[in-house]
Design an enzyme around this catalytic site. Structure first.
Site, PDB file in Angstrom:
ATOM      1  N   ARG A  38      -1.127   8.250  -2.837  1.00 21.91           N
ATOM      2  CA  ARG A  38      -1.642   7.787  -1.362  1.00 21.91           C
ATOM      3  C   ARG A  38       0.129   8.039  -0.771  1.00 21.91           C
ATOM      4  NH1 ARG A  38      -2.400   0.773  -4.094  1.00 21.91           N
ATOM      5  NH2 ARG A  38      -4.493   1.600  -3.186  1.00 21.91           N
TER       6      ARG A  38
ATOM      7  N   TYR B   8      -9.417   5.675   3.046  1.00 21.71           N
ATOM      8  CA  TYR B   8      -9.540   5.664   1.640  1.00 21.71           C
ATOM      9  C   TYR B   8      -7.767   5.650   0.929  1.00 21.71           C
ATOM     10  CZ  TYR B   8      -9.076  11.064   1.814  1.00 21.71           C
ATOM     11  OH  TYR B   8      -8.437  11.777   2.569  1.00 21.71           O
ATOM     12  N   GLU B   9      -8.124   5.894  -1.193  1.00 27.95           N
ATOM     13  CA  GLU B   9      -6.771   5.184  -1.350  1.00 27.95           C
ATOM     14  C   GLU B   9      -6.442   4.117  -1.342  1.00 27.95           C
ATOM     15  OE1 GLU B   9      -6.320   7.210  -3.923  1.00 27.95           O
ATOM     16  OE2 GLU B   9      -7.606   9.039  -3.345  1.00 27.95           O
ATOM     17  N   GLY B  10      -7.261   3.280  -0.547  1.00 28.68           N
ATOM     18  CA  GLY B  10      -6.731   1.995  -0.687  1.00 28.68           C
ATOM     19  C   GLY B  10      -6.057   1.936   0.845  1.00 28.68           C
TER      20      GLY B  10
END
Lengths: 594, 594
Positions: free
Chosen positions: B296, B440-442
């Site tokens: 993140r 992406y990545e949450g």
């Protein structure tokens, strides 16, 4: 596959209940559009947009346009058939002049149809859109012979039209343009030069394309005062209207763009092409701005259209996609997860799109109404006010709605998560297509400068004062209406910020023009928010009038409006603070210091 | 053609003058990085990024990755050679652990190098980026044998690594995942399932790829409590480290994406592929979050990188492109027009990008410093505080900087006008590449919910209180410094808004979780603005310390900071107002009412 279903219910609400266009039925144009006919047109247009044009939208993006070795351009599969149907059904004639076969309906109805077409397929809509721009220029500046020769076929879209302004070294600053026009003995001109970024510049949809080309007559002054406008047909038109020889101009390439792949954006090379002066020599820019102003409303509409299309798809996805559980306990306890729409932040993104699209639609239709009233009203004051609004608020429509459209499409894509980043979902296309509307027809920064630099001070500030007076009258007329009060408060917030910002600009922008330039973007945003606050107040009033209706449309309209007040309008104070910070934070650094 | 020149001067300013990393030189990792070595590394990395990786950026976008009939994937021309050079020069080893051949340098230096690589070529940077994520998971949860078997080759990037989370029906909500793991007599598992959106999922850059795969062991509980993490090598690794047979998994397709075309985003099909449990059974998500948290920060950095690259190109264009005249009279009277940079609104767009990039860089490096201090500090309180900041502010870095990066890249594109919409300028690529980082990545909405729903209340609110105490201490320590005063005022504005927003969330978010969810996005923005206000105060302090320097860098740093205060920070009040409007404007409408 993405979907699009025209929001006919919302369009009818605006036409019949908010703008109440039946009140104008004694006026020209409006008299041609009784409500039953208008409703029927909307329904038919919706079928065509949804059934024929929308399925071609992703085809256009995927296939794009192809330039062939001979300079001809092939549009994406299906475009030609759809275009033929579009012409055969007479859609281009809806708002066109009777003398050229048109139905003479008011723009406020035409814009609803245009919205459907552009929401379904923006690239497709640009072919007739540019043609209409060229028609407007010929109507405004052409001789009777020129009108007779070109307008019948162009109005019906049997022939296409384009606007040729940009050259590689100049877009905004047209004074720099180099294309040349050499007078010929027969009164025509030989046009030589290269034009870039010409939307719909070459294609296979029509037998002929009438290019409107800016060029400088040999010996004309430098800068903007030496620019003339020319009619340059792709194929020469004989006196009997039949087609003659191919003119000496060619599409030398088509651009690789971020989006609107279905529209052919061309580099056009004119090599002693035959052209005909339209309007006065050296006064071509004035005529070009006739086209541009109409085009700017259409460009603002493109922002709405992509936001609406993105909204519809993200809404469907948010209802269908199961992911996670509501923060307040399962809402779909028998399923493996709750639909996305239970999550507050997903609703934020949906409602930002919805409140934007409905506010933008109201603003655009209200402007289109004034566009027609400016022409046909029998009341001097109404015509003057309508003209003032068109002048003042066209840049706001163009820039505020295209920027909001891009944000809206981005929100829609965000709701899809990773699936939105994949081209198959269609969400990327909405974002990529929406992006151009912030750039072309005068980049949004140019619109902002037009607003603070020209429109604000025009006629001694009359347009803005007139608009503020209308807001004040609305507030006064509705004072004491408890249910409308939050909307009146919102309007008051807009009006106060607008007043403070305008006062600041008047006090500081004249002594230092950079103060006006520095605040221009935020001032335009602030005016946009105020216009939306007014539109939401008008819509709320119309919805409250149906408070006892069984149709949930009205209650939901009020909820969307309340979202706007709570979650969009609070941005206005930040814009005011930025305006009041003036030029110093922007202008102090030397260019080398960046 | 787009350019990129790493901002080494600004990086050194942050490391040496703002963060003053020499103060930590007695600590592990930092002791390996004396200033002369750190400077030399930055200079070398800059050459590699600018000379080797940047020229491949547009190549990657244009060519993309190709899946061949046998399931293999060919990366864009030049990627393999550049990757070999990247590995040979030992770049992946910079911050890696000594036992696996690494140089053990602190993250705050590593992030500067990563920034250069990702700014030059985001798609390329993702191959080692994902590999590092997989390394972190094995370091955190692997057995000594697993570490020995995989980490030597992965740390150096001789082998690649991936993270396999997403399935077509679940991304955010991993509890729904269906991939299965069946235990075998030898202790291994047979993994079966389909994973989508796997970045760097298959390629020709390395001999092997070690996939980290989430799957559910047969009979494990449903939901998130039954998910385990597995090591699934593309090619089996023999006990002596040599490569054995091809494992039973294949890339079945690569995605057509809006951007990052140079990275192969794959659908991977596992068909009884051999996998090895890593960490405890059913506790795979915990381990996956080890990867995710590091990722993140890296994703936040991608926002900065695309904004920086877009800024550099739009700045060059604004200086070079002649268009129009300054509002205050010609600045280039001998030329046909003035350069774009004379126009206030162009400067607004440039300074928005510049103030964002420099603020984001400071924020990221400051976070990276805390990431290392959390591991190596000899002081309990420092480690605790560093851990608290990493927990609290990682979602802010991820979401605030990726959103700002997309806006920044969009601004850069806007300055190019029509030329920015044409792919040849490279400006579209920056926007399209930047877009994925918000997803992406949450997705950013998930980050916002993590912030208000978990991080705020963590340890009784200690992380936020600790951060606020640091802001207060900074203000107290510098009180009375007249030159710093505007920055202290800005920080006070941030701190007051943060305080009011937090109090509101505490009073209203616990009684109705939807109030927290409804305000999450704006709360994250508000925290982001406050963090930037703090970073600008710290940078201003360091710049003021050099007030008598001949280097204009310091004066320009202060001007950029003042732009932030005048033209960015005022947005904070709007966010507070939106938070305080609560859940009602979002949650009242029924799903059918949208």
């Amino acid at each position: 596959m993405p979907v699009y279903s025209p929001p006919v219910r919302d369009m009818k609400f605006l036409l019949n209940e908010v703008l109440e266009i039946s009140q104008y039925s004694a006026l020209p144009r409006f008299e041609e559009a009784p409500q039953d006919l208008a409703d029927a047109i909307l329904e038919e247009a919706a079928k065509f947009a949804e059934g024929v044009l929308q399925p071609l939208n992703m085809v256009g993006d995927t296939h794009g346009c192809t330039r062939n070795a001979d300079g001809s351009v092939t549009t994406p599969p299906g475009f030609k058939q759809a275009f033929d149907q579009f012409v055969e059904n007479g859609w281009p004639l809806l708002t066109a002049e009777t003398e050229y076969g048109g139905q003479n309906l008011p723009s406020v109805l035409g814009i609803a149809v245009s919205e459907m077409i552009s929401s379904a397929n923006m690239s497709f809509a640009m072919y007739p859109g540019l043609t209409r721009g060229a028609v407007e220029a010929i109507l405004a500046g052409g001789t009777p012979e020129q009108k007779e020769k070109y307008l019948h076929k162009m109005t019906s879209c049997e022939w296409g039209g384009t606007m040729n302004l940009t050259e590689s070294h100049c877009g905004t600053d047209l004074g720099l343009l180099k294309s040349k026009a050499v007078p010929q003995a027969d009164g025509s001109y030989k046009i030589t030069g290269e034009k870039i970024f010409i939307s719909s510049g070459e294609h296979d949809l029509t037998d002929n394309i009438i290019h409107m080309v800016l060029a400088r007559i040999e010996g004309a002054p430098e800068g903007t005062k030496g620019i003339s406008l020319f009619i340059v047909p792709k194929v020469m038109v004989n006196d009997d209207g039949s087609l003659g020889e191919r003119n000496s101009m060619i599409c030398s390439s088509i651009e690789h763009k971020m989006g609107i792949h279905g529209n052919s954006t061309c580099t056009l090379n004119f090599d002693e092409a035959t052209g005909y002066l339209i309007g006065e020599a050296n006064k071509g820019l004035r005529l070009m701005f006739v086209m541009m102003n109409a085009a700017r409303l259409g460009t603002g509409m493109q922002g709405l259209c992509q936001a609406e299309a993105a909204y519809q798809n993200s809404l469907a996805y948010a209802k269908e996609r199961l992911q996670g559980r509501s923060l307040t306990g399962p809402k779909n306890p028998d399923g493996p997860a709750d639909p996305l729409i239970v999550h507050p932040d997903v609703r934020r993104m949906l409602l930002e799109q919805k409140a934007f699209a409905e506010g933008a639609r109201a603003f655009l239709y209200w402007m289109a109404l004034h566009g027609t009233l400016e022409d046909v009203s029998d009341d001097d004051a109404t015509r003057e006010k309508a003209g003032d609004y068109m002048a003042l608020l066209t840049p706001v429509v163009k820039a505020y709605i295209t920027e909001g459209g891009y944000k809206g499409a981005t929100n829609g894509q965000q709701i899809f998560g990773g699936h939105g980043y994949i081209e198959e979902s269609g969400m990327s296309q909405f974002v990529r297509d929406a992006r151009i509307a912030m750039i072309y027809e005068g980049a949004n920064g140019v619109q902002a400068l037009d607003l603070v630099g020209r429109k604000l001070a025009m006629h001694g500030g009359r347009p803005l004062f007139s608009f503020i007076a209308e807001l004040d009258a609305f507030m006064a007329d509705n004072q004491g209406d408890a249910e409308l009060e939050p909307f009146l408060d919102g309007l008051k917030t807009g009006r106060e910020n607008l007043n403070e910002a305008t006062t600041w600009l008047m006090e500081n922008g004249l002594s230092n023009f950079d103060n006006a330039g520095a605040g221009s973007h935020d001032f335009l945003q602030l005016v946009g928010l105020t216009c939306f606050a007014y539109m939401w107040a008008k819509m709320a009033k119309a919805a409250l009038a149906k408070a006892d209706s069984d149709d949930p449309f009205y209650a939901n309209k009020l909820l969307t409006g309340r979202f706007f007040l709570a979650r969009v309008l609070p941005e206005i104070g930040g814009h005011l603070a930025k305006i009041k910070s003036g030029a110093e934070p922007l202008m102090t650094m030397s260019a080398d210091g960046f």
